[in-house]
Every structure is written in structure tokens, then in C-alpha cells.
Design a protein around this motif. Structure first.
Motif, PDB file in Angstrom:
ATOM      1  N   VAL A  26       0.836  -1.201   0.000  1.00 62.20           N
ATOM      2  CA  VAL A  26       0.000   0.000   0.000  1.00 62.20           C
ATOM      3  C   VAL A  26       0.874   1.255   0.000  1.00 62.20           C
ATOM      4  O   VAL A  26       0.612   2.217  -0.742  1.00 62.20           O
ATOM      5  CB  VAL A  26      -0.954   0.009   1.211  1.00 62.20           C
ATOM      6  CG1 VAL A  26      -1.703   1.337   1.297  1.00 62.20           C
ATOM      7  CG2 VAL A  26      -1.953  -1.138   1.109  1.00 62.20           C
ATOM      8  N   ALA A  27       1.938   1.257   0.807  1.00 64.81           N
ATOM      9  CA  ALA A  27       2.822   2.419   0.864  1.00 64.81           C
ATOM     10  C   ALA A  27       3.508   2.664  -0.468  1.00 64.81           C
ATOM     11  O   ALA A  27       3.623   3.812  -0.929  1.00 64.81           O
ATOM     12  CB  ALA A  27       3.869   2.216   1.967  1.00 64.81           C
ATOM     13  N   LYS A  28       3.966   1.586  -1.119  1.00 65.11           N
ATOM     14  CA  LYS A  28       4.643   1.742  -2.410  1.00 65.11           C
ATOM     15  C   LYS A  28       3.662   2.120  -3.505  1.00 65.11           C
ATOM     16  O   LYS A  28       4.013   2.857  -4.443  1.00 65.11           O
ATOM     17  CB  LYS A  28       5.399   0.453  -2.756  1.00 65.11           C
ATOM     18  CG  LYS A  28       6.582   0.197  -1.829  1.00 65.11           C
ATOM     19  CD  LYS A  28       7.373  -1.022  -2.252  1.00 65.11           C
ATOM     20  CE  LYS A  28       8.508  -1.282  -1.261  1.00 65.11           C
ATOM     21  NZ  LYS A  28       9.442  -0.158  -1.166  1.00 65.11           N
ATOM     22  N   LEU A  29       2.448   1.651  -3.399  1.00 66.91           N
ATOM     23  CA  LEU A  29       1.409   2.068  -4.342  1.00 66.91           C
ATOM     24  C   LEU A  29       1.201   3.579  -4.265  1.00 66.91           C
ATOM     25  O   LEU A  29       1.134   4.265  -5.292  1.00 66.91           O
ATOM     26  CB  LEU A  29       0.097   1.344  -4.025  1.00 66.91           C
ATOM     27  CG  LEU A  29      -1.161   1.863  -4.738  1.00 66.91           C
ATOM     28  CD1 LEU A  29      -1.048   1.671  -6.236  1.00 66.91           C
ATOM     29  CD2 LEU A  29      -2.407   1.173  -4.185  1.00 66.91           C
ATOM     30  N   LYS A  30       1.127   4.098  -3.054  1.00 64.26           N
ATOM     31  CA  LYS A  30       0.945   5.542  -2.880  1.00 64.26           C
ATOM     32  C   LYS A  30       2.118   6.316  -3.481  1.00 64.26           C
ATOM     33  O   LYS A  30       1.918   7.317  -4.185  1.00 64.26           O
ATOM     34  CB  LYS A  30       0.801   5.873  -1.398  1.00 64.26           C
ATOM     35  CG  LYS A  30      -0.505   5.417  -0.777  1.00 64.26           C
ATOM     36  CD  LYS A  30      -0.518   5.807   0.699  1.00 64.26           C
ATOM     37  CE  LYS A  30      -1.801   5.435   1.373  1.00 64.26           C
ATOM     38  NZ  LYS A  30      -1.804   5.842   2.808  1.00 64.26           N
ATOM     39  N   LEU A  31       3.336   5.872  -3.202  1.00 65.82           N
ATOM     40  CA  LEU A  31       4.516   6.544  -3.747  1.00 65.82           C
ATOM     41  C   LEU A  31       4.481   6.563  -5.271  1.00 65.82           C
ATOM     42  O   LEU A  31       4.786   7.572  -5.903  1.00 65.82           O
ATOM     43  CB  LEU A  31       5.790   5.846  -3.258  1.00 65.82           C
ATOM     44  CG  LEU A  31       6.181   6.061  -1.797  1.00 65.82           C
ATOM     45  CD1 LEU A  31       7.371   5.175  -1.437  1.00 65.82           C
ATOM     46  CD2 LEU A  31       6.509   7.531  -1.535  1.00 65.82           C
ATOM     47  N   MET A  32       4.103   5.424  -5.864  1.00 66.01           N
ATOM     48  CA  MET A  32       4.061   5.310  -7.316  1.00 66.01           C
ATOM     49  C   MET A  32       3.008   6.250  -7.915  1.00 66.01           C
ATOM     50  O   MET A  32       3.263   6.941  -8.907  1.00 66.01           O
ATOM     51  CB  MET A  32       3.758   3.868  -7.717  1.00 66.01           C
ATOM     52  CG  MET A  32       3.705   3.626  -9.221  1.00 66.01           C
ATOM     53  SD  MET A  32       3.462   1.879  -9.614  1.00 66.01           S
ATOM     54  CE  MET A  32       1.795   1.625  -8.986  1.00 66.01           C
ATOM     55  N   LEU A  33       1.835   6.296  -7.306  1.00 63.83           N
ATOM     56  CA  LEU A  33       0.766   7.141  -7.836  1.00 63.83           C
ATOM     57  C   LEU A  33       1.087   8.624  -7.682  1.00 63.83           C
ATOM     58  O   LEU A  33       0.832   9.419  -8.593  1.00 63.83           O
ATOM     59  CB  LEU A  33      -0.552   6.805  -7.139  1.00 63.83           C
ATOM     60  CG  LEU A  33      -1.127   5.417  -7.437  1.00 63.83           C
ATOM     61  CD1 LEU A  33      -2.379   5.171  -6.602  1.00 63.83           C
ATOM     62  CD2 LEU A  33      -1.438   5.251  -8.918  1.00 63.83           C
ATOM     63  N   VAL A  34       1.651   8.999  -6.542  1.00 65.85           N
ATOM     64  CA  VAL A  34       2.028  10.404  -6.353  1.00 65.85           C
ATOM     65  C   VAL A  34       3.101  10.797  -7.365  1.00 65.85           C
ATOM     66  O   VAL A  34       3.032  11.871  -7.986  1.00 65.85           O
ATOM     67  CB  VAL A  34       2.530  10.649  -4.912  1.00 65.85           C
ATOM     68  CG1 VAL A  34       3.148  12.045  -4.794  1.00 65.85           C
ATOM     69  CG2 VAL A  34       1.386  10.500  -3.912  1.00 65.85           C
ATOM     70  N   ALA A  35       4.107   9.939  -7.550  1.00 60.71           N
ATOM     71  CA  ALA A  35       5.178  10.238  -8.507  1.00 60.71           C
ATOM     72  C   ALA A  35       4.624  10.383  -9.920  1.00 60.71           C
ATOM     73  O   ALA A  35       5.041  11.265 -10.682  1.00 60.71           O
ATOM     74  CB  ALA A  35       6.245   9.144  -8.462  1.00 60.71           C
ATOM     75  N   THR A  36       3.674   9.524 -10.278  1.00 60.74           N
ATOM     76  CA  THR A  36       3.067   9.598 -11.612  1.00 60.74           C
ATOM     77  C   THR A  36       2.297  10.894 -11.789  1.00 60.74           C
ATOM     78  O   THR A  36       2.388  11.563 -12.832  1.00 60.74           O
ATOM     79  CB  THR A  36       2.130   8.393 -11.840  1.00 60.74           C
ATOM     80  OG1 THR A  36       2.881   7.183 -11.726  1.00 60.74           O
ATOM     81  CG2 THR A  36       1.498   8.453 -13.229  1.00 60.74           C
ATOM     82  N   MET A  37       1.543  11.288 -10.766  1.00 58.87           N
ATOM     83  CA  MET A  37       0.797  12.542 -10.855  1.00 58.87           C
ATOM     84  C   MET A  37       1.737  13.745 -10.924  1.00 58.87           C
ATOM     85  O   MET A  37       1.538  14.650 -11.734  1.00 58.87           O
ATOM     86  CB  MET A  37      -0.141  12.668  -9.655  1.00 58.87           C
ATOM     87  CG  MET A  37      -1.303  11.678  -9.678  1.00 58.87           C
ATOM     88  SD  MET A  37      -2.369  11.807  -8.224  1.00 58.87           S
ATOM     89  CE  MET A  37      -3.154  13.400  -8.504  1.00 58.87           C
ATOM     90  N   GLU A  38       2.770  13.731 -10.087  1.00 58.11           N
ATOM     91  CA  GLU A  38       3.724  14.843 -10.097  1.00 58.11           C
ATOM     92  C   GLU A  38       4.425  14.970 -11.454  1.00 58.11           C
ATOM     93  O   GLU A  38       4.698  16.072 -11.928  1.00 58.11           O
ATOM     94  CB  GLU A  38       4.776  14.653  -8.993  1.00 58.11           C
ATOM     95  CG  GLU A  38       4.240  14.778  -7.581  1.00 58.11           C
ATOM     96  CD  GLU A  38       3.955  16.218  -7.197  1.00 58.11           C
ATOM     97  OE1 GLU A  38       4.136  17.122  -8.024  1.00 58.11           O
ATOM     98  OE2 GLU A  38       3.541  16.440  -6.030  1.00 58.11           O
TER      99      GLU A  38
END
Length: 213
Positions: free
Chosen positions: A192-204
Motif C-alpha cells: 500500500v505504501a509503495k502504491l501511494k509513492l508510485m501514484l504520487v510520482a506519476t501525478m507529479e
């Protein structure tokens, strides 16, 4: 009408109650042993109704699973829209990517964690090719209500680009959250934590002037 569809909708209160009993029993059986072992005669026996009454509303076990899956997806969709509306109200309509990802992923993951029956129904629907379009359609609906927030948050001016990003967000988030529920802690929390990091990075990366520009 295909055998995956409800044969008829009950109108009288007695009929509605009978249908709800059938669905409740079917859900219990799916939780116990999986959708693949769902049997119409056993549903009728446990629900204490004639087998003809089951077939009167549901022509097959696939139709029962479809109705359960449809109801679950509607509940999840409403929950996600409520969470998004609350987030927008709290942030003046402009949440950061981190705020949006944390709020929506936590809400989605928590729902399926706290409702194991929902996970069982989803798995049953995925196993039936005729029901997979329900999940695809739900992913598109999720992307549609996420798109305006994507456009405001990043910000983006191309609605098509925002929709594509929202569609990816919805699909990846759903798959990863369910994967997390299939494994034990601490790997579950790590996913879950890595999913969040991946999605935030993609949005940024999609911000004007970001890495994707």
C-alpha cells in the motif's frame, strides 16, 4: 437477456424480501467456499424457498454473482465519491497529489479490508468472463469522477489526458489494493505504501513543467 442478468425485479415487499434472503444466503456461501462452489439448489435449501423461486429471479448462479458484484461496486463508488467530496471541501477544491492519493487509497483499501465479503464477490466476478465488463465499466466511472480533480490538482488543461491518467490511477489502485489484501503483514502495508509513492510520482510527473512535460 443473458443468463448473467436478473430475470425480473421484485415489486411486492414479500418478493423483495425473498430476493434479499436469496442474495444474503448466496453471499454467505461465497464467503464460505468461493463463488465457484455456489449451487442454486443449495441456495434454495438454505434460503428455505422453492428452487423455482430462485430461478424466477436469477436464471443462473452467474446472475446472482452479478447482482452481488453490481451492488458492491455501487457502494464502493458512492463511498469514493463521498471521500473525494470531503477532501475537496477540506482543501478548497485543490488537494495536493499526496493528499488525494492518501485519502482515496486509504478509503479504498480500508473498505475491502473491513468487508471481506466484498473481496470474495469481486473474485467471483473476475472468474466469470461475462462479468468482467462490470469491473471495466466501474473503472471507467471512477475515472470519470476523478478527472475533474486531476485537472484541478495538477493542473491539466487537456481533459483527455486527465481521463487517461485517472483511468490508470483507478485500475492500478484497485488491483494493488486487492493484492495487498491477499498477503500478510508487513508485506501488505509495504504494498500500500509503495502504491501511494508510485501514484504520487506519476501525478507529479504530469504537472506542467514536470518530468513528463
Amino acid at each position: 437477456m443473458s443468463d448473467a442478468e436478473v430475470r425480473r425485479r421484485p415489486r411486492q415487499e414479500r418478493s423483495k424480501s425473498r430476493v434479499e434472503t436469496i442474495l444474503d444466503v448466496a453471499l454467505e456461501m461465497i464467503i464460505e467456499s468461493g463463488a465457484e462452489d455456489l449451487a442454486m439448489r443449495e441456495v434454495a435449501r438454505r434460503a428455505d424457498v422453492p428452487i423455482g423461486s430462485v430461478y424466477q429471479y436469477f436464471p443462473s448462479k452467474t446472475a446472482i454473482i452479478r447482482e452481488l458484484a453490481k451492488r458492491n461496486l455501487e457502494r464502493v463508488s458512492q463511498m469514493m465519491q463521498d471521500e473525494l467530496a470531503a477532501l475537496l471541501a477540506e482543501t478548497g477544491g485543490r488537494p495536493t497529489p499526496r493528499q488525494a492519493v492518501d485519502r482515496l487509497i486509504d478509503a479504498y483499501y480500508s473498505y475491502y479490508r473491513d468487508h471481506p465479503a466484498a473481496t470474495a464477490v469481486w473474485a467471483g466476478a473476475q472468474a466469470a468472463p461475462t462479468l468482467r465488463e462490470l469491473d471495466v465499466a466501474d473503472t471507467r466511472r471512477t475515472a470519470e469522477f476523478l478527472t475533474p480533480t486531476m485537472m484541478m490538482t495538477l493542473p491539466l488543461h487537456d481533459a483527455g489526458e486527465a481521463f487517461a491518467l485517472a483511468l490508470l490511477f483507478a485500475e492500478v489502485a484497485g488491483s494493488a489494493a486487492r493484492l495487498a489484501l491477499a498477503v500478510a503483514p508487513p508485506l501488505r502495508e509495504q504494498i500500500v505504501a509503495k502504491l501511494k509513492l508510485m501514484l504520487v510520482a506519476t501525478m507529479e510527473a504530469h504537472r506542467p513543467g514536470g518530468a513528463a512535460a
